[in-house]
Design a protein around this motif. Sequence first.
Motif, PDB file in Angstrom:
ATOM      1  N   LEU A 145       0.834  -1.197   0.000  1.00 49.90           N
ATOM      2  CA  LEU A 145       0.000   0.000   0.000  1.00 49.90           C
ATOM      3  C   LEU A 145       0.873   1.254   0.000  1.00 49.90           C
ATOM      4  N   GLY A 146       1.957   1.171   0.773  1.00 44.52           N
ATOM      5  CA  GLY A 146       2.860   2.310   0.840  1.00 44.52           C
ATOM      6  C   GLY A 146       3.491   2.582  -0.527  1.00 44.52           C
ATOM      7  N   LEU A 147       3.829   1.495  -1.200  1.00 43.21           N
ATOM      8  CA  LEU A 147       4.444   1.630  -2.522  1.00 43.21           C
ATOM      9  C   LEU A 147       3.465   2.256  -3.501  1.00 43.21           C
ATOM     10  N   ILE A 148       2.224   1.751  -3.457  1.00 42.85           N
ATOM     11  CA  ILE A 148       1.187   2.295  -4.345  1.00 42.85           C
ATOM     12  C   ILE A 148       0.977   3.755  -4.058  1.00 42.85           C
ATOM     13  N   ALA A 149       0.911   4.071  -2.745  1.00 43.62           N
ATOM     14  CA  ALA A 149       0.695   5.477  -2.364  1.00 43.62           C
ATOM     15  C   ALA A 149       1.832   6.328  -2.896  1.00 43.62           C
ATOM     16  N   ALA A 150       3.062   5.803  -2.800  1.00 43.16           N
ATOM     17  CA  ALA A 150       4.219   6.567  -3.276  1.00 43.16           C
ATOM     18  C   ALA A 150       4.129   6.786  -4.779  1.00 43.16           C
ATOM     19  N   ILE A 151       3.731   5.723  -5.499  1.00 42.05           N
ATOM     20  CA  ILE A 151       3.624   5.824  -6.958  1.00 42.05           C
ATOM     21  C   ILE A 151       2.542   6.820  -7.334  1.00 42.05           C
ATOM     22  N   VAL A 152       1.369   6.658  -6.678  1.00 41.99           N
ATOM     23  CA  VAL A 152       0.263   7.554  -6.973  1.00 41.99           C
ATOM     24  C   VAL A 152       0.656   8.985  -6.657  1.00 41.99           C
ATOM     25  N   GLY A 153       1.349   9.135  -5.521  1.00 48.84           N
ATOM     26  CA  GLY A 153       1.749  10.476  -5.094  1.00 48.84           C
ATOM     27  C   GLY A 153       2.740  11.093  -6.087  1.00 48.84           C
ATOM     28  N   ALA A 154       3.602  10.239  -6.625  1.00 43.76           N
ATOM     29  CA  ALA A 154       4.636  10.761  -7.516  1.00 43.76           C
ATOM     30  C   ALA A 154       4.072  11.077  -8.896  1.00 43.76           C
ATOM     31  N   ALA A 155       2.985  10.388  -9.259  1.00 46.81           N
ATOM     32  CA  ALA A 155       2.452  10.549 -10.612  1.00 46.81           C
ATOM     33  C   ALA A 155       1.756  11.928 -10.784  1.00 46.81           C
TER      34      ALA A 155
END
Length: 155
Positions: A145-155
């Motif tokens: 979830l943290g990884l997804i959040a990071a990806i979403v946040g970075a996009a």
Amino acid sequence: MARVDKPVLGTRQCPDCGESGSIHLAAGKRGSLYQRCGCGCRQENGRMMQSRFYYEAEWRPDCKPDAPANVYPLEEYREKLAALHERNRAAVGQPDRESQQSREVAPVSETGNEPVTKPDFIPEEKPEAEPENSKKGLIWLGAGLGLIAAIVGAA
Ligand SMILES: [Zn+2]
């Protein structure tokens, strides 16, 4: 390896296993004593144990041996025994701080964003395999979830 016990010279209530142990004279020049009890064959040759065997045994009639060479004089033995009991009491009286602490720190989700629940697919009959698995699963879930959040946040 046949082992034949020496004659029983006396008995001694073993403070460790609670059994009435038998006291024997060991072979050898030192005249050491040993005890057979629930602990097994106790042949501690230290001064304190030899003194305890010697002073605490109930000797059979006419069976009391000469004191082993390293036995404390009676007065000294009594002082040491009292000190020993004092230390034992102190040790037993100590609260087990480590286990209390680990009990207070409840294993709640460390990430704080995932509730600690039992995954549905783990059957109830195998509780022993559960904690490790669910913990690992939650860690991976949290990491994902943290990884997804990071990806979403970075996009
Ligand atoms: Zn014992």
